[in-house]
Design an enzyme around this catalytic site. Structure first.
Site, mmCIF file in Angstrom:
data_model
loop_
_atom_site.group_PDB
_atom_site.id
_atom_site.type_symbol
_atom_site.label_atom_id
_atom_site.label_comp_id
_atom_site.label_asym_id
_atom_site.label_seq_id
_atom_site.Cartn_x
_atom_site.Cartn_y
_atom_site.Cartn_z
ATOM 1 N N GLY A 20 0.831 -1.444 -0.328
ATOM 2 C CA GLY A 20 -0.073 -0.172 -0.377
ATOM 3 C C GLY A 20 0.775 1.166 0.294
ATOM 4 N N VAL A 41 4.688 -2.364 2.795
ATOM 5 C CA VAL A 41 4.118 -3.912 2.207
ATOM 6 C C VAL A 41 4.028 -4.714 3.530
ATOM 7 C CG1 VAL A 41 5.885 -3.702 0.041
ATOM 8 C CG2 VAL A 41 7.131 -4.425 2.239
ATOM 9 N N ASP A 51 -13.630 2.523 8.076
ATOM 10 C CA ASP A 51 -13.712 2.060 6.693
ATOM 11 C C ASP A 51 -13.355 0.747 6.649
ATOM 12 O OD1 ASP A 51 -12.046 2.566 4.563
ATOM 13 O OD2 ASP A 51 -10.327 2.714 5.095
ATOM 14 N N LYS A 58 -14.339 -1.884 4.629
ATOM 15 C CA LYS A 58 -14.286 -1.894 2.519
ATOM 16 C C LYS A 58 -13.701 -3.636 2.378
ATOM 17 C CE LYS A 58 -10.237 0.380 1.766
ATOM 18 N NZ LYS A 58 -9.372 1.728 1.672
ATOM 19 N N ASN A 108 -10.014 -4.713 3.287
ATOM 20 C CA ASN A 108 -9.696 -4.690 4.720
ATOM 21 C C ASN A 108 -9.768 -5.862 5.010
ATOM 22 O OD1 ASN A 108 -8.881 -2.063 5.085
ATOM 23 N ND2 ASN A 108 -10.083 -0.940 5.174
ATOM 24 N N ASP A 110 -7.485 -4.590 9.240
ATOM 25 C CA ASP A 110 -6.712 -2.999 9.282
ATOM 26 C C ASP A 110 -7.944 -1.925 9.819
ATOM 27 O OD1 ASP A 110 -5.901 -0.501 8.306
ATOM 28 O OD2 ASP A 110 -5.140 -0.615 6.356
ATOM 29 N N THR A 120 -13.719 5.616 2.752
ATOM 30 C CA THR A 120 -13.608 5.362 1.080
ATOM 31 C C THR A 120 -14.741 5.889 0.745
ATOM 32 O OG1 THR A 120 -12.015 3.720 1.705
ATOM 33 C CG2 THR A 120 -13.289 3.698 -0.551
ATOM 34 N N ASP A 167 -12.041 -16.134 36.940
ATOM 35 C CA ASP A 167 -11.096 -14.620 36.814
ATOM 36 C C ASP A 167 -11.072 -14.102 36.083
ATOM 37 O OD1 ASP A 167 -9.674 -12.615 39.285
ATOM 38 O OD2 ASP A 167 -11.711 -11.873 38.057
ATOM 39 N N GLU A 215 13.914 -23.356 32.526
ATOM 40 C CA GLU A 215 12.701 -23.142 34.127
ATOM 41 C C GLU A 215 11.317 -22.824 33.732
ATOM 42 O OE1 GLU A 215 15.251 -20.537 37.517
ATOM 43 O OE2 GLU A 215 14.612 -19.893 35.619
#
Length: 501
Positions: A62, A66, A179, A181, A184, A200, A221, A413, A490
């Site tokens: 984008g 990358v 956003d 879409k 995403n 995203d 968008t 709990d 451990e």
């Protein structure tokens, strides 16, 4: 239809960064180290390549960076790594907010953030690896198929999972995504019925409390943005509008609001006028259209909330929420024993098992996700005593487990509540031979060894358990030789120790 579809395809292409000129590339190559460096986003710099081997091939890219595939060197586990060029990020606070939100959320339909690394030039987000591709790409593939779109059942399966994640964001975490879409969302695997994940949260934010407080930043968008967002006064219901648009697209292959440019698309959104043209919508049920109509309401107050949308008859009519088709848990008479063992474990061992649980494959989980989601009727991401008892009343568990369930749950709990989240559910129910494997134990150890020193310090534990006091209590239980740190030996002994002892 052709015009509508081509405009949707174009939105994908417009995401790509423009080709830089040779002059600009020359300028970048000569940028000094001082100019390249920006303020710290995390608390320290580290080299992600020391722990992970990063493949050179890009999975996606984008404007800011990358995404590649990476492998943890010691465990051999595969992840995705998103490398963000810090100097390209205009607002560092926005990036910090996205990271904080990803750390906060835990849901089967939200991408899991594994680790965050930072060096002088890049921020690296290591996440679970999803190999099924974007929802956008599947939409494009469907439009080019004989059917031309998703079937109603397949669309409903996808939308239900999206809404379950958004219900969790809205009602449990009070997060507005802003956003939503197809770009995403990623599918977990290439399987046709793979789970889908939100990947995203770059424009997301916590919704401020108060009945009159509204968000005012114009984000989103064009095809998917709600009309009130364009007017810069909105709340979390804007996400439900976006889901309505996505549903519409899944069922026909093109968006309800469109135009030749952003100005025309925004005008179409503001008008909030759409239809169901023939022939694409001729075979679509009235329930599907009713579902869309209740999301694409111009008045945000008239829209379905995420919780209410899950109860829409479109899902039940298609059998999407039919719990009888889900796998049953077959624990026999050992369930209570396993829960009691789990509750007797040290805090560090529980936290380690929870971390391992988030990285199990579908095969290893063997249907537990479906069972968890079936019981979690309010999609809160946690199971309450009442939800589990209701599920047990409908069958699937033994009578012994049903009889003692409430006393077991009362001893839980989790975050101060009598609830069981996904990680604890898996940790307490799955066959321990699945999680007690060398590579998984080592992966968990490295998760707590935050400074990569080969041991876990009190400071590392304080970052997990919230205070130095808690960290020292945990350290006392596991630091067998009393040297003030937890070695891998451990840690390994703690993981393999009988919880009854």
């Amino acid at each position: 239809m052709g015009t509508k579809f081509s405009s949707l395809s174009k939105s994908k292409k417009q995401k790509q960064p423009k080709e830089r000129t040779s002059k600009k590339r020359h300028h970048d190559r000569n940028m000094s180290r001082k100019q390249e460096s920006v303020a710290l986003i995390t608390d320290h710099l580290s080299d992600v390549r020391e722990k992970y081997h990063i493949q050179p091939k890009e999975l996606g890219h984008g404007h800011y960076g990358v995404v590649r595939k990476c492998q943890e060197r010691e465990s051999g586990a595969w992840f995705a790594i998103k490398s963000i060029r810090k100097k390209k990020v205009g607002k560092i606070d926005v990036l910090k907010r996205e990271i904080d939100i990803l750390k906060e959320v835990t849901h089967p339909n939200i991408i899991n953030l594994h680790e965050v690394y930072e060096d002088e030039k890049y921020l690296h987000l290591v996440t679970e690896l999803c190999t099924g591709g974007e929802l956008f790409d599947r939409i494009i593939a469907k439009t080019q198929s004989k059917e031309g779109h998703f079937s109603e059942h397949d669309a409903a399966e996808i939308i239900k999972e999206i809404i379950e994640a958004i219900a969790y964001c809205h009602d449990v975490k009070h997060i507005c995504h802003r956003d939503l879409k197809p770009e995403n969302f990623l599918f977990e695997t290439p399987d046709e019925h793979s789970k889908i994940k939100i990947i995203d949260f770059g424009l997301s934010r916590h919704e401020d409390t108060g009945p009159t407080h509204m968000m005012k930043t114009k984000v989103g968008t064009p095809y998917y943005v709600a009309p009130e967002v364009l007017n810069k006064e909105y709340d979390k219901s804007c996400d439900m509008w976006s889901i309505g648009v996505i549903t519409y697209i899944l069922l026909c292959g093109y968006p309800p609001f469109y135009g030749d440019n952003d100005h025309e698309i925004f005008a179409s959104v503001r008008a909030a006028q759409y239809d169901y043209p023939s022939p694409e919508w001729d075979g679509i049920s009235g329930k599907a259209k009713d579902f869309i109509d209740h999301l694409l309401k111009k008045d945000p107050k008239a829209r379905l909330t995420a919780a209410n949308a899950l109860d829409h008859p479109w899902f039940s009519d298609l059998g999407v929420v039919d719990k009888s088709t889900l796998p049953k848990i077959k624990h026999g008479g050992s369930v209570n024993t396993e829960f009691r063992k789990y509750m007797a474990m040290s805090k560090l061992k529980k936290a380690a098992l929870a971390h391992i649980a988030t990285h199990l494959t579908n095969e290893e989980v063997k249907g537990l996700k479906e069972v968890f989601q079936a019981i979690d009727v309010d999609s809160s991401g946690t199971l309450t005593v009442e939800e589990i008892k209701d599920a047990l009343a409908n069958g699937g568990f033994t009578k012994n487990f049903n009889a003692e369930l409430e006393s077991i749950m009362d001893s839980l709990d989790v975050e101060g509540h009598h609830e069981l989240n996904w990680e604890d559910f898996v940790s307490a129910t799955i066959d321990k031979s699945t999680v007690m494997q060398e590579d998984k134990i080592r992966m968990a150890f490295h998760h707590f060894d935050r400074t990569n020193r080969g041991s876990i310090s009190v400071k590392d534990l304080a970052g997990v358990f919230g205070s130095e006091h808690q960290a020292k209590e945990v350290m006392k239980d596991v630091d067998f030789n009393g040297d003030g740190v937890i070695s891998y030996e451990e840690f390994h002994a703690m993981m393999e120790a009988d919880a009854d002892k």
